[in-house]
Design a protein around this motif. Structure first.
Motif, short mmCIF file in Angstrom:
data_model
loop_
_atom_site.label_atom_id
_atom_site.label_comp_id
_atom_site.label_asym_id
_atom_site.label_seq_id
_atom_site.Cartn_x
_atom_site.Cartn_y
_atom_site.Cartn_z
N SER A 127 0.82 -1.19 0.00
CA SER A 127 0.00 0.00 0.00
C SER A 127 0.87 1.26 0.00
N ALA A 128 1.87 1.29 0.84
CA ALA A 128 2.77 2.45 0.89
C ALA A 128 3.50 2.58 -0.43
N SER A 129 3.91 1.48 -0.99
CA SER A 129 4.62 1.50 -2.25
C SER A 129 3.73 2.05 -3.37
N VAL A 130 2.48 1.65 -3.42
CA VAL A 130 1.55 2.15 -4.43
C VAL A 130 1.39 3.66 -4.28
N GLN A 131 1.19 4.12 -3.06
CA GLN A 131 1.02 5.55 -2.83
C GLN A 131 2.27 6.33 -3.26
N ASP A 132 3.44 5.82 -2.89
CA ASP A 132 4.69 6.49 -3.28
C ASP A 132 4.83 6.54 -4.80
N ARG A 133 4.49 5.45 -5.45
CA ARG A 133 4.60 5.40 -6.91
C ARG A 133 3.60 6.33 -7.58
N VAL A 134 2.39 6.42 -7.04
CA VAL A 134 1.40 7.34 -7.60
C VAL A 134 1.87 8.78 -7.40
N GLU A 137 3.26 2.55 -15.27
CA GLU A 137 3.97 2.34 -13.99
C GLU A 137 3.56 1.03 -13.33
N PHE A 138 2.27 0.70 -13.38
CA PHE A 138 1.77 -0.48 -12.69
C PHE A 138 1.51 -1.65 -13.63
N ASP A 139 1.87 -1.49 -14.90
CA ASP A 139 1.73 -2.53 -15.91
C ASP A 139 0.31 -3.12 -15.90
N LEU A 140 -0.66 -2.22 -16.04
CA LEU A 140 -2.06 -2.64 -16.09
C LEU A 140 -2.82 -1.74 -17.04
N THR A 141 -4.00 -2.19 -17.41
CA THR A 141 -4.91 -1.39 -18.23
C THR A 141 -6.14 -1.11 -17.39
N LEU A 142 -6.42 0.16 -17.19
CA LEU A 142 -7.59 0.53 -16.40
C LEU A 142 -8.84 0.29 -17.24
N PRO A 143 -9.82 -0.41 -16.69
CA PRO A 143 -11.07 -0.63 -17.42
C PRO A 143 -11.78 0.71 -17.66
N GLN A 144 -12.36 0.86 -18.83
CA GLN A 144 -13.04 2.10 -19.21
C GLN A 144 -14.02 2.61 -18.14
N PHE A 176 -9.97 9.86 -10.25
CA PHE A 176 -8.79 10.68 -10.53
C PHE A 176 -8.83 12.00 -9.75
N GLN A 177 -9.50 12.00 -8.61
CA GLN A 177 -9.60 13.20 -7.79
C GLN A 177 -8.29 13.52 -7.07
N SER A 178 -7.64 12.48 -6.56
CA SER A 178 -6.46 12.69 -5.72
C SER A 178 -5.54 11.48 -5.81
N VAL A 179 -4.38 11.59 -5.22
CA VAL A 179 -3.46 10.45 -5.13
C VAL A 179 -4.14 9.32 -4.38
N LYS A 180 -4.88 9.64 -3.34
CA LYS A 180 -5.56 8.64 -2.52
C LYS A 180 -6.60 7.86 -3.33
N ARG A 206 -6.42 3.82 -4.38
CA ARG A 206 -7.52 2.88 -4.15
C ARG A 206 -7.90 2.16 -5.45
N LEU A 207 -7.98 2.92 -6.55
CA LEU A 207 -8.28 2.34 -7.85
C LEU A 207 -7.24 1.30 -8.25
N ILE A 208 -5.99 1.62 -8.08
CA ILE A 208 -4.90 0.71 -8.46
C ILE A 208 -4.91 -0.54 -7.60
N LEU A 209 -5.09 -0.37 -6.30
CA LEU A 209 -5.14 -1.53 -5.42
C LEU A 209 -6.30 -2.45 -5.80
N ASN A 210 -7.43 -1.86 -6.18
CA ASN A 210 -8.58 -2.68 -6.64
C ASN A 210 -8.24 -3.44 -7.92
N GLN A 211 -7.49 -2.80 -8.80
CA GLN A 211 -7.14 -3.44 -10.07
C GLN A 211 -6.09 -4.54 -9.87
N LEU A 212 -5.23 -4.37 -8.88
CA LEU A 212 -4.19 -5.37 -8.63
C LEU A 212 -4.75 -6.64 -8.01
#
Length: 110
Positions: A26-33, A76-83, A91-95, A99-105
């Motif tokens: 989780s910390a790593s995702v936030q830092d990367r975002v 960065e996260f080697d993923l494709t975000l679903p439309q 896309f409001q904030s880093v937070k 959350r979106l990225i963690l859900n996709q992972l």
């Protein structure tokens, strides 16, 4: 010689390791975002103090920057975000991006 190897091995319960690993992820995702957002800002010569709760439009990102941000996040996260997930709310904030990225992972990611 084998006993020396085993003597220096520490056994850690799986649940203890798993919890630490998830906190790190989780910390790593936030830092990367944060890094990706800052790189988009830098490309546009925008100087802003970015925090996890900072609203991205308030720090200077416009709609074209959001597209660039989406592409950089996917790379960065080697993923494709679903439309359906590419929404202003996500896309409001880093937070919200975190959350979106963690859900996709996946469920094991956070």
């Amino acid at each position: 010689m084998q006993s020396a190897i085993f003597a220096s091995t520490t056994i850690v319960p799986f649940h203890a390791m798993y919890g630490v690993e998830m906190q790190y992820l989780s910390a790593s995702v936030q830092d990367r975002v944060l890094f990706v957002v800052r790189s988009v800002l830098e490309q546009n010569a925008i100087t802003a103090d970015v925090h996890p709760e900072s609203r991205l439009v308030d720090i200077g990102l416009d709609s074209m920057d959001m597209v660039a941000l989406m592409l950089k996040v996917e790379a960065e996260f080697d993923l494709t975000l679903p439309q359906p997930e590419i929404t202003p709310e996500n896309f409001q904030s880093v937070k919200t991006l975190e959350r979106l990225i963690l859900n996709q992972l996946g469920p094991g990611a956070g």
